[in-house]
Motif scaffolding. Structure first.
Motif, PDB file in Angstrom:
ATOM      1  N   PHE A 131      36.652  42.430  47.898  1.00  0.00           N
ATOM      2  CA  PHE A 131      36.195  43.751  47.464  1.00  0.00           C
ATOM      3  C   PHE A 131      34.602  43.973  47.929  1.00  0.00           C
ATOM      4  CE2 PHE A 131      39.586  43.627  44.028  1.00  0.00           C
ATOM      5  CZ  PHE A 131      40.518  44.121  44.719  1.00  0.00           C
ATOM      6  N   PHE A 132      34.571  45.283  48.213  1.00  0.00           N
ATOM      7  CA  PHE A 132      33.212  45.798  48.638  1.00  0.00           C
ATOM      8  C   PHE A 132      32.588  46.529  47.411  1.00  0.00           C
ATOM      9  CE2 PHE A 132      30.236  49.270  49.947  1.00  0.00           C
ATOM     10  CZ  PHE A 132      29.398  48.591  50.306  1.00  0.00           C
ATOM     11  N   HIS A 133      31.649  46.047  46.867  1.00  0.00           N
ATOM     12  CA  HIS A 133      30.742  46.714  45.674  1.00  0.00           C
ATOM     13  C   HIS A 133      29.579  47.213  46.278  1.00  0.00           C
ATOM     14  CE1 HIS A 133      33.857  44.424  43.316  1.00  0.00           C
ATOM     15  NE2 HIS A 133      33.943  45.639  42.565  1.00  0.00           N
ATOM     16  N   PRO A 134      29.208  48.464  46.296  1.00  0.00           N
ATOM     17  CA  PRO A 134      27.884  48.714  46.957  1.00  0.00           C
ATOM     18  C   PRO A 134      26.893  48.223  45.869  1.00  0.00           C
ATOM     19  CG  PRO A 134      28.934  50.675  45.881  1.00  0.00           C
ATOM     20  CD  PRO A 134      30.098  49.607  45.912  1.00  0.00           C
ATOM     21  N   ALA A 139      29.261  60.619  46.460  1.00  0.00           N
ATOM     22  CA  ALA A 139      30.406  59.746  46.129  1.00  0.00           C
ATOM     23  C   ALA A 139      30.904  59.811  44.804  1.00  0.00           C
ATOM     24  CB  ALA A 139      30.060  58.472  46.337  1.00  0.00           C
ATOM     25  N   LYS A 196      40.223  52.035  44.681  1.00  0.00           N
ATOM     26  CA  LYS A 196      39.115  51.748  45.662  1.00  0.00           C
ATOM     27  C   LYS A 196      38.047  52.788  45.808  1.00  0.00           C
ATOM     28  CE  LYS A 196      39.104  51.082  50.759  1.00  0.00           C
ATOM     29  NZ  LYS A 196      39.943  51.606  51.946  1.00  0.00           N
ATOM     30  N   ARG A 245      35.474  52.159  43.050  1.00  0.00           N
ATOM     31  CA  ARG A 245      34.733  51.091  43.199  1.00  0.00           C
ATOM     32  C   ARG A 245      33.627  51.402  44.321  1.00  0.00           C
ATOM     33  NH1 ARG A 245      39.233  47.789  43.682  1.00  0.00           N
ATOM     34  NH2 ARG A 245      39.258  48.154  45.686  1.00  0.00           N
ATOM     35  N   GLU A 246      34.183  52.019  45.551  1.00  0.00           N
ATOM     36  CA  GLU A 246      33.208  52.211  46.483  1.00  0.00           C
ATOM     37  C   GLU A 246      32.158  53.258  46.255  1.00  0.00           C
ATOM     38  OE1 GLU A 246      35.455  52.593  50.051  1.00  0.00           O
ATOM     39  OE2 GLU A 246      35.913  50.570  49.940  1.00  0.00           O
ATOM     40  N   ARG A 250      33.423  47.898  38.689  1.00  0.00           N
ATOM     41  CA  ARG A 250      33.490  46.458  39.623  1.00  0.00           C
ATOM     42  C   ARG A 250      34.850  45.961  39.306  1.00  0.00           C
ATOM     43  NH1 ARG A 250      29.329  43.604  41.605  1.00  0.00           N
ATOM     44  NH2 ARG A 250      27.644  45.243  40.395  1.00  0.00           N
TER      45      ARG A 250
END
Lengths: 117, 117
Positions: free
Chosen positions: B4-7, B16, B63, B66-67, B72
């Motif tokens: 996963f991508f977590h900024p 966002a 998603k 999360r983004e 998280r």
DNA sequence: TCAATAGTTCATAGTTTCCGAACTATTGAA
DNA sequence: TTCAATAGTTCGGAAACTATGAACTATTGA
């Protein structure tokens, strides 16, 4: 050209406000209207920063803001005057607009800090 | 299945967050995660009110949250645990999440009052 | 009556979202 | 080990939404 639709404040939904302001252009337009002594014509707002927004797109942005309950538009002669419905919205959803406006404002500062180096 | 991508919190943008929470389903999911002692699996959240959300849609909602920097997600065995990033977001955009959550909460009350008669 | 101004509406190309079906990863038996 | 169950992700195409050029409408002032 049918007359504009302005929802009653009781019909204003939080999702519509968030959607309207989730577009940075629209958020900038709204802030601009708030700043301009509470009134702004459409064309006065059309150059936002560097980018020129086509007038059909602008017209649509104003419509979204209007139908979200964020502004009231009325024709005065050949031009349109847009008033923020801040007090209405603030009474219904206290703190929402200030928090959103502050979030965007604080973000701009950090954007420029990032791009400055 | 890529990780996963977590900024990073510094990369989290107000637009966002507003976009993520402008969908009432996603807002409800987020509130649910906040309430659930700060952790919630995906499937625990899948029945929201009356409507069943298909799991592919759910996966996408998580998603987006999360983004946007709102949650998280980490895998624990076969399931996913979702934590709100409330403190992070609150530090960066003070008052934003409370105002949004309050707006939705107050709106629910008035919805039911409307439909009750 | 006509040109200028300010904006709306229409058509359409491009983008995003939704959701069923197929897939992947992990666990806990048999 | 293999297999089934569980929990989710990814893919693909249909539906919904968005942006914008071009054509249109409304108002004013010459």
């Amino acid at each position: 050209m049918r007359p504009f639709f302005h929802p009653s404040i009781d019909d204003v939904q939080p999702e519509a406000i968030l959607h309207a302001l989730s577009d940075p252009n629209r958020a900038a337009i709204f802030v601009n209207i708030m700043r301009a002594g509470g009134i702004q014509t459409c064309s006065a707002v059309s150059a936002l920063g560097d980018r020129v927004i086509p007038k059909s797109s602008l017209s649509n942005h104003f419509k979204v803001l209007r139908e979200a309950g964020l502004i009231r538009s009325e024709r005065h002669g050949v031009e349109m005057r847009n008033h923020p419905r801040f007090a209405d919205v603030e009474a219904r959803f206290p703190g929402l607009l200030p928090a959103i406006i502050t979030a965007y404002a604080s973000n701009v500062v950090e954007d420029s800090r990032e791009t400055a180096e």
